[in-house]
Design a protein around this motif. Structure first.
Motif, PDB file in Angstrom:
ATOM      1  N   LEU A 187      64.816  75.610  31.622  1.00  0.00           N
ATOM      2  CA  LEU A 187      64.493  74.674  32.704  1.00  0.00           C
ATOM      3  C   LEU A 187      64.707  73.247  32.203  1.00  0.00           C
ATOM      4  N   PRO A 188      65.943  72.866  31.956  1.00  0.00           N
ATOM      5  CA  PRO A 188      66.225  71.575  31.296  1.00  0.00           C
ATOM      6  C   PRO A 188      65.789  70.349  32.098  1.00  0.00           C
ATOM      7  N   ASN A 189      65.614  70.498  33.399  1.00  0.00           N
ATOM      8  CA  ASN A 189      65.211  69.349  34.215  1.00  0.00           C
ATOM      9  C   ASN A 189      63.695  69.198  34.325  1.00  0.00           C
ATOM     10  N   CYS A 190      62.978  70.047  33.632  1.00  0.00           N
ATOM     11  CA  CYS A 190      61.515  70.019  33.673  1.00  0.00           C
ATOM     12  C   CYS A 190      60.982  69.485  32.350  1.00  0.00           C
ATOM     13  N   ARG A 191      60.104  68.502  32.396  1.00  0.00           N
ATOM     14  CA  ARG A 191      59.544  67.898  31.185  1.00  0.00           C
ATOM     15  C   ARG A 191      58.231  68.574  30.807  1.00  0.00           C
ATOM     16  N   LEU A 192      58.050  68.809  29.515  1.00  0.00           N
ATOM     17  CA  LEU A 192      56.797  69.371  28.999  1.00  0.00           C
ATOM     18  C   LEU A 192      56.297  68.524  27.845  1.00  0.00           C
ATOM     19  N   HIS A 193      55.014  68.197  27.868  1.00  0.00           N
ATOM     20  CA  HIS A 193      54.355  67.544  26.742  1.00  0.00           C
ATOM     21  C   HIS A 193      53.367  68.535  26.140  1.00  0.00           C
ATOM     22  N   LEU A 194      53.527  68.756  24.846  1.00  0.00           N
ATOM     23  CA  LEU A 194      52.782  69.808  24.147  1.00  0.00           C
ATOM     24  C   LEU A 194      51.926  69.208  23.037  1.00  0.00           C
ATOM     25  N   VAL A 195      50.640  69.580  23.029  1.00  0.00           N
ATOM     26  CA  VAL A 195      49.729  69.177  21.957  1.00  0.00           C
ATOM     27  C   VAL A 195      49.389  70.424  21.148  1.00  0.00           C
ATOM     28  N   ALA A 196      49.804  70.440  19.881  1.00  0.00           N
ATOM     29  CA  ALA A 196      49.580  71.607  19.032  1.00  0.00           C
ATOM     30  C   ALA A 196      49.657  71.200  17.576  1.00  0.00           C
ATOM     31  N   TYR A 197      49.233  72.116  16.707  1.00  0.00           N
ATOM     32  CA  TYR A 197      49.328  71.883  15.275  1.00  0.00           C
ATOM     33  C   TYR A 197      50.707  72.331  14.771  1.00  0.00           C
ATOM     34  N   PRO A 198      51.166  71.795  13.638  1.00  0.00           N
ATOM     35  CA  PRO A 198      52.475  72.203  13.102  1.00  0.00           C
ATOM     36  C   PRO A 198      52.601  73.707  12.912  1.00  0.00           C
ATOM     37  N   GLU A 199      51.503  74.364  12.495  1.00  0.00           N
ATOM     38  CA  GLU A 199      51.570  75.805  12.244  1.00  0.00           C
ATOM     39  C   GLU A 199      51.796  76.605  13.520  1.00  0.00           C
ATOM     40  N   ASN A 200      51.482  76.007  14.674  1.00  0.00           N
ATOM     41  CA  ASN A 200      51.732  76.700  15.938  1.00  0.00           C
ATOM     42  C   ASN A 200      53.208  76.741  16.293  1.00  0.00           C
ATOM     43  N   LEU A 201      53.989  75.876  15.641  1.00  0.00           N
ATOM     44  CA  LEU A 201      55.393  75.724  16.022  1.00  0.00           C
ATOM     45  C   LEU A 201      56.359  76.166  14.925  1.00  0.00           C
ATOM     46  N   LEU A 202      55.852  76.849  13.918  1.00  0.00           N
ATOM     47  CA  LEU A 202      56.703  77.298  12.817  1.00  0.00           C
ATOM     48  C   LEU A 202      57.820  78.223  13.332  1.00  0.00           C
ATOM     49  N   ASN A 203      59.026  77.951  12.885  1.00  0.00           N
ATOM     50  CA  ASN A 203      60.201  78.775  13.210  1.00  0.00           C
ATOM     51  C   ASN A 203      60.535  78.781  14.706  1.00  0.00           C
ATOM     52  N   LEU A 204      60.067  77.772  15.419  1.00  0.00           N
ATOM     53  CA  LEU A 204      60.392  77.669  16.832  1.00  0.00           C
ATOM     54  C   LEU A 204      61.405  76.554  17.056  1.00  0.00           C
ATOM     55  N   ASP A 205      62.375  76.804  17.931  1.00  0.00           N
ATOM     56  CA  ASP A 205      63.323  75.776  18.342  1.00  0.00           C
ATOM     57  C   ASP A 205      62.714  75.012  19.515  1.00  0.00           C
ATOM     58  N   ILE A 206      62.553  73.702  19.335  1.00  0.00           N
ATOM     59  CA  ILE A 206      61.943  72.878  20.365  1.00  0.00           C
ATOM     60  C   ILE A 206      63.040  72.298  21.261  1.00  0.00           C
ATOM     61  N   PRO A 207      63.083  72.662  22.536  1.00  0.00           N
ATOM     62  CA  PRO A 207      64.120  72.135  23.436  1.00  0.00           C
ATOM     63  C   PRO A 207      63.999  70.615  23.601  1.00  0.00           C
ATOM     64  N   GLU A 208      65.065  69.979  24.028  1.00  0.00           N
ATOM     65  CA  GLU A 208      65.084  68.530  24.173  1.00  0.00           C
ATOM     66  C   GLU A 208      64.131  68.032  25.263  1.00  0.00           C
ATOM     67  N   ASN A 209      63.796  68.882  26.205  1.00  0.00           N
ATOM     68  CA  ASN A 209      62.903  68.463  27.296  1.00  0.00           C
ATOM     69  C   ASN A 209      61.421  68.675  26.957  1.00  0.00           C
ATOM     70  N   VAL A 210      61.148  68.979  25.690  1.00  0.00           N
ATOM     71  CA  VAL A 210      59.768  69.171  25.228  1.00  0.00           C
ATOM     72  C   VAL A 210      59.419  68.090  24.210  1.00  0.00           C
ATOM     73  N   THR A 211      58.321  67.392  24.437  1.00  0.00           N
ATOM     74  CA  THR A 211      57.804  66.402  23.490  1.00  0.00           C
ATOM     75  C   THR A 211      56.540  66.946  22.857  1.00  0.00           C
ATOM     76  N   VAL A 212      56.506  66.957  21.531  1.00  0.00           N
ATOM     77  CA  VAL A 212      55.367  67.500  20.796  1.00  0.00           C
ATOM     78  C   VAL A 212      54.475  66.357  20.315  1.00  0.00           C
ATOM     79  N   HIS A 213      53.182  66.488  20.529  1.00  0.00           N
ATOM     80  CA  HIS A 213      52.189  65.521  20.051  1.00  0.00           C
ATOM     81  C   HIS A 213      51.259  66.240  19.075  1.00  0.00           C
ATOM     82  N   GLN A 214      51.100  65.660  17.900  1.00  0.00           N
ATOM     83  CA  GLN A 214      50.253  66.276  16.877  1.00  0.00           C
ATOM     84  C   GLN A 214      49.219  65.277  16.373  1.00  0.00           C
TER      85      GLN A 214
END
Length: 347
Positions: A187-214
């Motif tokens: 869903l490239p036209n949909c924006r997501l803001h994600l709050v999580a710890y680094p360990e929650n995202l290990l080995n995950l590819d983060i799409p360009e439409n996702v912003t991670v806040h830690q």
């Protein structure tokens, strides 16, 4: 009489002291965050917990008391160190919640320790059934209470990002961000803001439409939820006792919730009534939920309105105060004076 709170929280915290002001009650807090000089010692975390538990039990020996352990680990330490000294002191294990079940050895130790505790308070019916089985507890000793907060008002939370429209996901315990990232990549036209710890995202590819806040503040996370179009709560299974905190926060803020259909959330989120639920580990189901919401958000917004009313009635601090009032009345024969009153508020 003393109310002895025993926890791993900040030393200045003292649970319901400000709401229950009865002069017959003296409030004490024994925290494992005390004794900072122990921090330099090997195994300091365990030593701090032992000190806090021993201190809490010692307080109860001075005068008639009620011991309230907040969380299963403090409850285990206090009960184990009591050595029978709590026979005349009621022991309440409040906020009895496991984000991860203990190993077999620790489970055995906990089962033995928990037998001497009078009552347990959990935040879902699923946990009552689960913990009564795992720790050989009589279900009648376990009370179910909705997770309660003193809610924020959306008007008081400043939008922390620039995006006008976006989805959000917040939290670390029991989350399935693998499925969420897969769906967001589609869903490239949909924006997501994600709050999580680094360990929650290990080995995950983060799409360009996702912003991670830690490592953000609680206020930032609350504001992010408050101004989102919807919150997504993806859990790793259908029997996960996690997600109550963020679910209730979104409900209080009137934000639509799309969540994994986990029985641990059924006391709060009902499909088609207060939320939209999807089967665990099924990316295509989550994608369909998001596409339906993006095409026509009316249904989910109606769910959010009902969820708001539910949270305002059941997931507020007043219910916790009432619960504790009833517990004291049943245990000690008097009803303490309180200051908190029901206060309707707008989103």
């Amino acid at each position: 009489m003393q109310i002895v709170n025993h926890s791993e929280l900040h030393c200045e915290w003292n649970w319901l002291k400000e709401q229950i002001i009865d002069s017959k009650l003296n409030w004490i807090h024994s925290s494992s965050q005390a004794w900072p000089y122990i921090a330099k010692l090997p195994g300091n975390t365990t030593i701090r917990r032992l000190y806090a538990a021993w201190s809490a039990v010692s307080y109860t020996c001075e005068k008639p008391s009620l011991l309230v352990s907040h969380g299963p680990r403090p409850a285990m330490y206090a009960s184990t160190l009591a050595f029978g000294r709590l026979k005349k002191t009621p022991h309440l294990a409040f906020s009895f919640n496991f984000t991860q079940l203990p190993s077999s050895r620790r489970q055995m130790l906990m089962t033995r320790a928990f037998q001497s505790i009078d009552r347990f308070t959990v935040f879902s019916s699923m946990e009552k059934e689960l913990y009564s089985h795992i720790f050989s507890l009589d279900p009648k000793r376990i009370d179910v209470l909705h997770w309660a907060v003193q809610p924020h008002r959306k008007s008081q939370l400043i939008k922390p990002i620039q995006d006008t429209h976006y989805l959000c996901a917040v939290g670390s315990q029991g989350r399935d961000y693998r499925v969420l990232m897969k769906v967001m990549s589609q869903l490239p036209n949909c924006r997501l803001h994600l709050v999580a710890y680094p360990e929650n995202l290990l080995n995950l590819d983060i799409p360009e439409n996702v912003t991670v806040h830690q490592h953000v503040s609680f206020t930032f996370a609350a504001a992010l939820i408050a101004h989102a179009d919807a919150m997504i709560l993806p859990l790793i299974g259908s029997e996960v006792p996690c997600g109550h905190v963020t679910a209730v926060m979104a409900m209080h803020l009137g934000v639509p919730v799309i969540a994994t259909d986990s029985i641990g959330l059924h006391d709060y989120l009902r499909h088609g009534d207060t939320a939209v639920l999807f089967p665990s580990n099924q990316a295509h189901a989550l994608k369909q939920c998001l596409e339906s919401f993006l095409d026509d958000p009316t249904h989910l917004r109606l769910c959010a309105d009902r969820a708001f009313k539910f949270a305002q009635k059941y997931c507020v601090e007043e219910r916790t105060v009432e619960y504790f009032q009833d517990y004291i009345e049943h245990t000690f024969g008097f009803t303490p004076i309180v200051t908190i009153t029901s206060d309707s508020y707008s989103k």
